[in-house]
Design a protein around this motif. Structure first.
Motif, PDB file in Angstrom:
ATOM      1  N   GLU A  19      33.878  -7.803 -28.432  1.00  0.00           N
ATOM      2  CA  GLU A  19      34.732  -8.370 -29.476  1.00  0.00           C
ATOM      3  C   GLU A  19      36.192  -7.961 -29.284  1.00  0.00           C
ATOM      4  OE1 GLU A  19      33.893 -10.533 -31.776  1.00  0.00           O
ATOM      5  OE2 GLU A  19      31.779 -10.561 -31.194  1.00  0.00           O
ATOM      6  N   LEU A  20      36.428  -6.694 -28.953  1.00  0.00           N
ATOM      7  CA  LEU A  20      37.803  -6.226 -28.771  1.00  0.00           C
ATOM      8  C   LEU A  20      38.468  -6.906 -27.581  1.00  0.00           C
ATOM      9  CD1 LEU A  20      37.351  -2.404 -29.467  1.00  0.00           C
ATOM     10  CD2 LEU A  20      38.559  -4.052 -30.901  1.00  0.00           C
ATOM     11  N   GLU A  23      39.659 -10.332 -28.166  1.00  0.00           N
ATOM     12  CA  GLU A  23      40.911 -10.406 -28.915  1.00  0.00           C
ATOM     13  C   GLU A  23      42.106  -9.918 -28.103  1.00  0.00           C
ATOM     14  OE1 GLU A  23      40.606  -8.538 -32.710  1.00  0.00           O
ATOM     15  OE2 GLU A  23      38.910  -9.785 -33.350  1.00  0.00           O
ATOM     16  N   HIS A  25      42.446  -6.882 -26.520  1.00  0.00           N
ATOM     17  CA  HIS A  25      42.665  -5.441 -26.472  1.00  0.00           C
ATOM     18  C   HIS A  25      42.113  -4.852 -25.173  1.00  0.00           C
ATOM     19  CE1 HIS A  25      43.840  -5.736 -30.616  1.00  0.00           C
ATOM     20  NE2 HIS A  25      42.627  -6.063 -31.025  1.00  0.00           N
ATOM     21  N   ARG A 208      31.970  -7.291 -35.075  1.00  0.00           N
ATOM     22  CA  ARG A 208      33.163  -8.040 -35.513  1.00  0.00           C
ATOM     23  C   ARG A 208      33.920  -7.272 -36.583  1.00  0.00           C
ATOM     24  NH1 ARG A 208      33.079 -12.068 -38.261  1.00  0.00           N
ATOM     25  NH2 ARG A 208      30.891 -12.271 -38.899  1.00  0.00           N
ATOM     26  N   ALA A 211      36.025  -4.648 -34.850  1.00  0.00           N
ATOM     27  CA  ALA A 211      37.198  -5.270 -34.240  1.00  0.00           C
ATOM     28  C   ALA A 211      38.237  -5.615 -35.304  1.00  0.00           C
ATOM     29  CB  ALA A 211      36.793  -6.520 -33.461  1.00  0.00           C
ATOM     30  N   ALA A 212      37.786  -6.077 -36.471  1.00  0.00           N
ATOM     31  CA  ALA A 212      38.712  -6.394 -37.555  1.00  0.00           C
ATOM     32  C   ALA A 212      39.413  -5.143 -38.052  1.00  0.00           C
ATOM     33  CB  ALA A 212      37.968  -7.078 -38.699  1.00  0.00           C
TER      34      ALA A 212
END
Length: 307
Positions: A19-20, A23, A25, A208, A211-212
């Motif tokens: 997930e990271l 995005e 990262h 998720r 990650a948020a």
């Protein structure tokens, strides 16, 4: 951002990494295994500090547990994870300071609200106590470790800390590798729920949420991460059987679990989580409203193991 992730090699850690990176990262795993970019035992402070010497990170995530492969039947099965939540957190905070990180995100569990019967009202982060005293010394250690992990993070000078309190995990990598094989072998009896319910969260949804929280959430705040529909443990296992066409589990009386005290405690706990705060402040929501819906969706993907 650059993220140092303790527990990257575990099931949740692998999902968090995915997930990271999706995005944008950069993620470096911290752990003893060869797959980690930063090699160290989280319980060895000096080894951790040596491993991060000269490195820089923006955010540190603590998702390390020692639960993978554990039966979760005995209280002793939690001992290593309790240490990771206390000593491991202190060491990771030291690493965060050493690397210039500004934020730390820590994983916790709904049982930090205490085992037992909490009634039908969903528990909220701001109204209900986390880490209440437990009468049983073993339960006090488990709950105390979850509470200590948050307290260490929230009181760490110079760090913005966010804690995520997860419901019980299910979903890809969990259900079809643990619960389903046991059902197929008729090796997973359940007790009658008798109105008791627990909160659940798909492991992908949990990732998720982490990650948020890397970029959102207020410093010093905890967030419940669970779907919208609490469900009894027995009902959840029966839903697995229904979704995958496995034999229905046998129902046994609760007293038969007394030789497995941790399982007995979990099966007799009634604990529902409210998730409104995570929705409002993290922008997070469960993919499926209930684990029943999530299990049906998982079964439809064909992710099964051999009988």
């Amino acid at each position: 951002m650059k993220v140092l992730l303790a527990g990257a090699s575990g099931l949740l850690g692998q999902k968090i990494t995915r997930e990271l990176r999706a995005e944008g990262h950069e993620v470096a795993g911290l752990g003893r295994g060869a797959g980690n970019a930063v090699r160290a035992d989280l319980l060895d402070r000096q080894a951790v500090l040596r491993a991060v010497d000269g490195l820089g990170f923006d955010v540190v995530v603590h998702a390390a547990t020692a639960l993978q492969g554990k039966s979760m039947m005995r209280h002793q099965d939690m001992a290593a994870t309790n240490l990771l939540r206390t000593d491991g957190t202190a060491n990771l905070i030291a690493a965060a300071r050493e690397t210039g990180a500004r934020r730390i995100v820590v994983e916790s569990m709904m049982f930090g609200y205490g085992y037992g019967d909490h009634g039908t009202r969903p528990l909220t982060e701001d109204r209900d106590a986390f880490g209440p005293a437990q009468l049983n010394p073993w339960l006090e250690r488990h709950v105390g470790a979850m509470s200590a992990k948050e307290e260490l993070a929230f009181t760490a000078d110079g760090l913005e800390a966010v804690s995520l309190r997860f419901g019980l995990f299910y979903g890809a990598g969990v259900t079809e590798t643990t619960v389903l094989p046991m059902l197929r072998k008729r090796a997973l009896p359940v007790v009658a729920d008798q109105g008791r319910a627990l909160s659940w969260v798909d492991a992908d949804d949990a990732a998720r949420a982490v990650a948020a929280a890397v970029g959102a959430g207020r410093a010093g705040q905890a967030y419940n991460i669970a779907d919208d529909t609490p469900l009894g443990f027995g009902a959840h296992v029966r839903a697995v059987a229904d979704a995958f066409g496995a034999p229905a589990p046998m129902t046994i009386p609760l007293w038969l679990l007394r030789p497995a005290p941790l399982a007995h405690t979990i099966m007799s706990t009634h604990l529902r989580l409210a998730n409104a705060k995570a929705r409002a402040e993290l922008g997070w929501a469960p993919t499926h409203p209930s684990s029943v819906d999530g299990l049906k969706a998982l079964a439809a993907t064909g992710q099964e193991v051999a009988a």
